[in-house]
Design a protein around this motif. Structure first.
Motif, PDB file in Angstrom:
ATOM      1  N   THR A  58       0.851  -1.187   0.000  1.00 53.76           N
ATOM      2  CA  THR A  58       0.000   0.000   0.000  1.00 53.76           C
ATOM      3  C   THR A  58       0.889   1.239   0.000  1.00 53.76           C
ATOM      4  OG1 THR A  58      -0.027   0.093   2.408  1.00 53.76           O
ATOM      5  CG2 THR A  58      -1.771  -1.223   1.346  1.00 53.76           C
ATOM      6  N   SER A  59       0.298   2.393  -0.251  1.00 48.14           N
ATOM      7  CA  SER A  59       1.097   3.620  -0.247  1.00 48.14           C
ATOM      8  C   SER A  59       1.688   3.892   1.125  1.00 48.14           C
ATOM      9  CB  SER A  59       0.274   4.814  -0.731  1.00 48.14           C
ATOM     10  OG  SER A  59      -0.873   4.981   0.042  1.00 48.14           O
ATOM     11  N   SER A  60       0.969   3.554   2.189  1.00 49.52           N
ATOM     12  CA  SER A  60       1.528   3.767   3.534  1.00 49.52           C
ATOM     13  C   SER A  60       2.692   2.816   3.799  1.00 49.52           C
ATOM     14  CB  SER A  60       0.452   3.633   4.614  1.00 49.52           C
ATOM     15  OG  SER A  60      -0.102   2.336   4.620  1.00 49.52           O
ATOM     16  N   GLU A  64       6.828   3.709   4.373  1.00 48.35           N
ATOM     17  CA  GLU A  64       7.666   3.165   5.442  1.00 48.35           C
ATOM     18  C   GLU A  64       8.912   2.464   4.914  1.00 48.35           C
ATOM     19  OE1 GLU A  64       5.679   0.970   8.561  1.00 48.35           O
ATOM     20  OE2 GLU A  64       3.822   2.059   8.137  1.00 48.35           O
ATOM     21  N   VAL A  65       8.850   1.942   3.708  1.00 49.89           N
ATOM     22  CA  VAL A  65       9.971   1.211   3.115  1.00 49.89           C
ATOM     23  C   VAL A  65      10.976   2.163   2.448  1.00 49.89           C
ATOM     24  CG1 VAL A  65      10.550  -0.416   1.255  1.00 49.89           C
ATOM     25  CG2 VAL A  65       8.667  -0.925   2.822  1.00 49.89           C
ATOM     26  N   TRP A  81      12.454  -4.442   6.039  1.00 43.82           N
ATOM     27  CA  TRP A  81      12.224  -5.891   6.038  1.00 43.82           C
ATOM     28  C   TRP A  81      11.009  -6.239   6.890  1.00 43.82           C
ATOM     29  CZ3 TRP A  81      11.982  -9.546   9.875  1.00 43.82           C
ATOM     30  CH2 TRP A  81      11.891 -10.861   9.430  1.00 43.82           C
ATOM     31  N   ARG A  82      10.920  -5.650   8.087  1.00 46.97           N
ATOM     32  CA  ARG A  82       9.768  -5.936   8.964  1.00 46.97           C
ATOM     33  C   ARG A  82       8.453  -5.535   8.295  1.00 46.97           C
ATOM     34  NH1 ARG A  82      13.403  -4.061  12.761  1.00 46.97           N
ATOM     35  NH2 ARG A  82      12.441  -1.997  12.806  1.00 46.97           N
ATOM     36  N   ARG A  83       8.453  -4.378   7.667  1.00 44.36           N
ATOM     37  CA  ARG A  83       7.224  -3.907   7.026  1.00 44.36           C
ATOM     38  C   ARG A  83       6.839  -4.800   5.852  1.00 44.36           C
ATOM     39  NH1 ARG A  83       2.456  -1.394   7.903  1.00 44.36           N
ATOM     40  NH2 ARG A  83       1.763  -0.511   5.955  1.00 44.36           N
TER      41      ARG A  83
END
Length: 121
Positions: A58-60, A64-65, A81-83
């Motif tokens: 998603t855009s959110s 975050e990435v 990586w977590r996201r």
């Protein structure tokens, strides 16, 4: 380059480019008349954004990435990586829901076939 040229070079629609900018994923400069102008960096950025969207983010999640791309470091890489792992889990759950939905539909189709066969017989 102007927004139309960026769209042509990346395959993204002008509307998508405006959306990316609105979400803070892409930046442009403005001419005195207010037209968007992008540097060469924007081509690779848009291609990256498209690949991230194609991967189901998603855009959110993309927001975050992106720090991992913009300021690579172990903290940013670990966070990215977590996201992405969390997004994969979200997609896996959605796939399971879709499989359950498909199986339920298959059951209804089978009932319908039996009913039609009983009417024909």
């Amino acid at each position: 380059m102007r927004i139309g040229e960026l769209a042509g070079r990346t395959g993204a629609s002008v509307r998508s480019l405006r959306y990316y900018e609105e979400q803070g994923l892409l930046a442009s400069d403005r001419t005195p008349s207010g037209q968007r102008v992008y540097g060469e960096y924007a081509v690779e950025r848009v291609l990256l954004l498209r690949s991230l969207y194609d991967a189901g983010l998603t855009s959110s999640a993309i927001a975050e990435v992106l720090p991992c791309v913009d300021s690579p470091g172990s903290m940013e890489t670990d966070a990215a990586w977590r996201r992405m792992a969390a997004e994969r889990e979200r997609i896996d759950a959605r796939i399971k829901d879709l499989v359950r939905t498909r199986d339920a539909l298959d059951g209804l189709i089978a009932v319908n076939r039996r009913h039609r066969e009983s009417l024909a017989g």
